[in-house]
Design a protein around this motif. Structure first.
Motif, PDB file in Angstrom:
ATOM      1  N   LEU A  95      -3.477   9.066   4.646  1.00 13.36           N
ATOM      2  CA  LEU A  95      -2.759   8.154   5.189  1.00 13.36           C
ATOM      3  C   LEU A  95      -2.135   7.269   4.210  1.00 13.36           C
ATOM      4  O   LEU A  95      -0.884   6.643   4.397  1.00 13.36           O
ATOM      5  CB  LEU A  95      -3.762   6.896   5.857  1.00 13.36           C
ATOM      6  N   GLU A  96      -2.450   7.215   2.840  1.00  8.81           N
ATOM      7  CA  GLU A  96      -1.732   6.658   1.853  1.00  8.81           C
ATOM      8  C   GLU A  96      -0.680   7.679   1.424  1.00  8.81           C
ATOM      9  O   GLU A  96       0.604   7.036   1.071  1.00  8.81           O
ATOM     10  CB  GLU A  96      -2.572   6.349   0.416  1.00  8.81           C
ATOM     11  N   ASP A  97      -0.765   8.854   1.519  1.00  8.50           N
ATOM     12  CA  ASP A  97       0.310   9.841   0.998  1.00  8.50           C
ATOM     13  C   ASP A  97       1.433  10.062   1.954  1.00  8.50           C
ATOM     14  O   ASP A  97       2.553  10.287   1.431  1.00  8.50           O
ATOM     15  CB  ASP A  97      -0.249  11.175   0.868  1.00  8.50           C
ATOM     16  N   THR A  98       1.385   9.535   3.212  1.00  6.63           N
ATOM     17  CA  THR A  98       2.182  10.021   4.337  1.00  6.63           C
ATOM     18  C   THR A  98       2.751   8.552   4.664  1.00  6.63           C
ATOM     19  O   THR A  98       3.503   8.514   5.632  1.00  6.63           O
ATOM     20  CB  THR A  98       1.518  10.451   5.690  1.00  6.63           C
ATOM     21  N   GLU A 101       8.033   5.318   2.626  1.00  9.02           N
ATOM     22  CA  GLU A 101       8.609   4.923   1.345  1.00  9.02           C
ATOM     23  C   GLU A 101       9.095   3.424   1.749  1.00  9.02           C
ATOM     24  O   GLU A 101       9.605   2.908   2.850  1.00  9.02           O
ATOM     25  CB  GLU A 101       9.877   5.358   0.805  1.00  9.02           C
ATOM     26  N   PHE A 102       8.870   2.373   0.516  1.00 12.11           N
ATOM     27  CA  PHE A 102       9.317   1.115   0.605  1.00 12.11           C
ATOM     28  C   PHE A 102      10.280   0.827  -0.570  1.00 12.11           C
ATOM     29  O   PHE A 102      10.193   1.509  -1.551  1.00 12.11           O
ATOM     30  CB  PHE A 102       8.123   0.162   0.768  1.00 12.11           C
ATOM     31  N   GLN A 103      10.909  -0.454  -0.617  1.00 11.49           N
ATOM     32  CA  GLN A 103      11.678  -0.637  -1.709  1.00 11.49           C
ATOM     33  C   GLN A 103      11.057  -1.686  -2.509  1.00 11.49           C
ATOM     34  O   GLN A 103      10.654  -3.008  -2.092  1.00 11.49           O
ATOM     35  CB  GLN A 103      13.064  -1.318  -1.436  1.00 11.49           C
ATOM     36  N   PRO A 104      10.443  -1.443  -3.750  1.00  8.86           N
ATOM     37  CA  PRO A 104       9.658  -2.196  -4.585  1.00  8.86           C
ATOM     38  C   PRO A 104      10.678  -3.381  -5.343  1.00  8.86           C
ATOM     39  O   PRO A 104      11.653  -3.229  -5.453  1.00  8.86           O
ATOM     40  CB  PRO A 104       8.890  -1.436  -5.723  1.00  8.86           C
ATOM     41  N   VAL A 105      10.032  -4.473  -5.396  1.00  8.92           N
ATOM     42  CA  VAL A 105      10.591  -5.461  -6.158  1.00  8.92           C
ATOM     43  C   VAL A 105      10.879  -5.145  -7.537  1.00  8.92           C
ATOM     44  O   VAL A 105      10.190  -4.189  -8.237  1.00  8.92           O
ATOM     45  CB  VAL A 105       9.782  -6.786  -6.196  1.00  8.92           C
ATOM     46  N   ALA A 163       6.962 -14.126  -4.169  1.00 12.03           N
ATOM     47  CA  ALA A 163       6.789 -13.379  -2.647  1.00 12.03           C
ATOM     48  C   ALA A 163       7.054 -12.047  -2.518  1.00 12.03           C
ATOM     49  O   ALA A 163       6.200 -11.185  -2.145  1.00 12.03           O
ATOM     50  CB  ALA A 163       7.516 -14.254  -1.544  1.00 12.03           C
ATOM     51  N   GLY A 164       8.007 -11.513  -3.140  1.00 15.32           N
ATOM     52  CA  GLY A 164       8.435 -10.132  -3.222  1.00 15.32           C
ATOM     53  C   GLY A 164       7.371  -9.404  -4.131  1.00 15.32           C
ATOM     54  O   GLY A 164       7.287  -8.180  -3.814  1.00 15.32           O
ATOM     55  N   LEU A 165       6.988  -9.885  -5.165  1.00 13.61           N
ATOM     56  CA  LEU A 165       5.988  -9.343  -6.009  1.00 13.61           C
ATOM     57  C   LEU A 165       4.642  -9.008  -5.104  1.00 13.61           C
ATOM     58  O   LEU A 165       4.253  -7.778  -5.127  1.00 13.61           O
ATOM     59  CB  LEU A 165       6.013  -9.934  -7.273  1.00 13.61           C
ATOM     60  N   LEU A 166       4.438 -10.039  -4.554  1.00 14.13           N
ATOM     61  CA  LEU A 166       3.029  -9.789  -3.848  1.00 14.13           C
ATOM     62  C   LEU A 166       3.162  -8.802  -2.647  1.00 14.13           C
ATOM     63  O   LEU A 166       2.337  -8.021  -2.391  1.00 14.13           O
ATOM     64  CB  LEU A 166       2.766 -11.188  -3.047  1.00 14.13           C
ATOM     65  N   ARG A 167       4.030  -8.868  -1.923  1.00 17.64           N
ATOM     66  CA  ARG A 167       4.382  -7.845  -1.069  1.00 17.64           C
ATOM     67  C   ARG A 167       4.685  -6.489  -1.559  1.00 17.64           C
ATOM     68  O   ARG A 167       3.916  -5.430  -0.892  1.00 17.64           O
ATOM     69  CB  ARG A 167       5.908  -8.217  -0.179  1.00 17.64           C
ATOM     70  N   THR A 168       5.167  -6.243  -2.787  1.00 17.18           N
ATOM     71  CA  THR A 168       5.249  -5.001  -3.477  1.00 17.18           C
ATOM     72  C   THR A 168       3.762  -4.560  -3.841  1.00 17.18           C
ATOM     73  O   THR A 168       3.363  -3.218  -3.784  1.00 17.18           O
ATOM     74  CB  THR A 168       6.222  -4.909  -4.382  1.00 17.18           C
ATOM     75  N   LEU A 169       3.005  -5.397  -4.334  1.00 16.53           N
ATOM     76  CA  LEU A 169       1.543  -5.161  -4.849  1.00 16.53           C
ATOM     77  C   LEU A 169       0.927  -4.653  -3.565  1.00 16.53           C
ATOM     78  O   LEU A 169      -0.106  -3.608  -3.655  1.00 16.53           O
ATOM     79  CB  LEU A 169       1.123  -6.381  -5.398  1.00 16.53           C
ATOM     80  N   TYR A 170       0.771  -5.433  -2.626  1.00 20.75           N
ATOM     81  CA  TYR A 170       0.171  -4.845  -1.314  1.00 20.75           C
ATOM     82  C   TYR A 170       0.556  -3.447  -0.905  1.00 20.75           C
ATOM     83  O   TYR A 170      -0.127  -2.688  -0.736  1.00 20.75           O
ATOM     84  CB  TYR A 170       0.232  -5.843  -0.201  1.00 20.75           C
ATOM     85  N   GLU A 171       1.729  -3.222  -0.750  1.00 21.52           N
ATOM     86  CA  GLU A 171       2.438  -2.087  -0.475  1.00 21.52           C
ATOM     87  C   GLU A 171       2.006  -0.822  -1.444  1.00 21.52           C
ATOM     88  O   GLU A 171       1.899   0.294  -0.781  1.00 21.52           O
ATOM     89  CB  GLU A 171       3.650  -2.051  -0.322  1.00 21.52           C
TER      90      GLU A 171
END
Length: 363
Positions: A95-98, A101-105, A163-171
């Protein structure tokens, strides 16, 4: 009219292509899942039919039960001896590998630069009213706990970046890339947050661990089963989990900060609200189930170190009932009131993935 028709036709074609690409990706992911589970189950059958392997497993369990050992060694043995748990770990990794993609901060140097500048420029005036009689809501101190302690805000630019940093860390954590999350914290001048994430590493001591063995988990920064030269990890991981649960439980924190620490500690209450897809929800429940088993293994094992009691965190309870197997996971997710999750769960390939994981095909 012809131009409008062309634009509409082009938009419909693009939407159709996106749908087709999504279906092809789902099929590719299903074949990947089949390959992973087939290898695990084939190896489990070989081990079950081998008397020597069974004897070795029993001997290892006896050693783990009678001799003091590290948290990592206990969890390693648990995963090696429990074929079902090994499948759950592989499903979580799948589930993690698939995950999409997302745009990190972007990385930004300078810890809370704009807030520190405001505090430095205004000095004692930062705690008074701003010009025009409007209350000044900027914090007067810049330590990590200032905003929650003073119930004030960071400067707008810093708040947006945070806020963007925290979202990226969770992702990153959602995708099993905990190493990337810690690196981003350090590169963004928040090493204290990297340390708070690193607290989940299992305690290890090379003097007490046998060489080799089965990997408990890994990320793209390197194999997690590589034996360290010195002691490593958190000797009081249970206390760290309680601290993470307290952070996640605090409604004054950002929703993705709460989800980050909830995911790290195996809680569901704060992760489920940020899940955008059926796969996100399944990952959250599988992650919680694995973390519960790991915690139980560490607590039940014979350890050199006994953690102090943590009664002060007893009020932090989860409203989600614990799940013990994948059938329960799929049942809980299917009963959620999210229409998107229910629609996705009814997709043929999604249904096939559930059947592969539970190994329950209709006759």
């Amino acid at each position: 009219c012809s131009e409008l028709y062309s634009v509409s036709a082009f938009g419909s074609e693009a939407a159709h292509q996106r749908t087709e690409a999504s279906r092809w990706n789902a099929e590719r992911n299903t074949w990947d899942l089949l390959e992973r589970l087939s290898l695990l189950r084939r190896q489990a059958n070989i081990n079950a039919s081998s008397d020597s392997a069974s004897t070795q497993s029993e001997d290892m369990q006896t050693v783990c039960a009678l001799a003091a050992t590290t948290d990592y060694a206990c969890v390693q043995e648990l995963v090696a001896s429990d074929a079902l748990l090994a499948e759950y770990v592989e499903v979580r990794r799948w589930l993690e590998d698939t995950a999409p993609e997302f745009q990190p901060v972007e990385t930004r140097k300078g810890y809370r630069f704009y807030t520190r500048r405001c505090t430095g420029e205004h000095g004692m005036r930062a705690s008074s009213d701003a010009p025009g009689g409007k209350p000044n809501r900027i914090v007067t101190e810049t330590d990590p706990d200032a905003a929650s302690r003073q119930r004030r805000e960071l400067a707008h630019a810093d708040a947006e970046y945070e806020a963007g940093l925290l979202r990226t860390l969770y992702e990153y954590v959602r995708r099993g890339r905990v190493g990337n999350a810690m690196d981003l914290c350090a590169e963004s001048d928040e090493p204290w947050r990297a340390a708070s994430i690193k607290g989940g590493l299992l305690w290890r001591d090379p003097q007490l661990e046998p060489d080799g063995g089965m990997a408990v988990d890994s990320d793209e920064n390197g194999p997690a089963d590589m034996q360290p030269a010195h002691t490593a990890g958190n000797v009081n991981r249970r206390l760290w989990k309680h601290a993470c649960a307290a952070l996640a439980h605090d409604e004054g924190n950002d929703s993705y900060e709460r989800a980050l620490y909830a995911a790290l500690s195996g809680r569901l209450d704060e992760v489920v609200p940020v899940c955008e897809s059926w796969a996100d929800a399944v990952w959250a429940h599988v992650n919680s189930m694995i973390e519960t088993r790991i915690e139980s293994s560490i607590c039940d094992g014979s350890q050199l170190y006994t953690a102090a009691p943590t009664q002060s965190f007893g009020h932090i309870q989860s409203r989600y009932p614990p799940v013990d197997n994948m059938q329960q996971v799929f049942g809980v997710v299917a009963s959620h009131d999210s229409d998107a999750w229910q629609t996705e769960a009814r997709e043929p390939l999604c249904w096939l993935q559930q059947a592969l994981i539970t190994d329950s095909f209709p006759a």
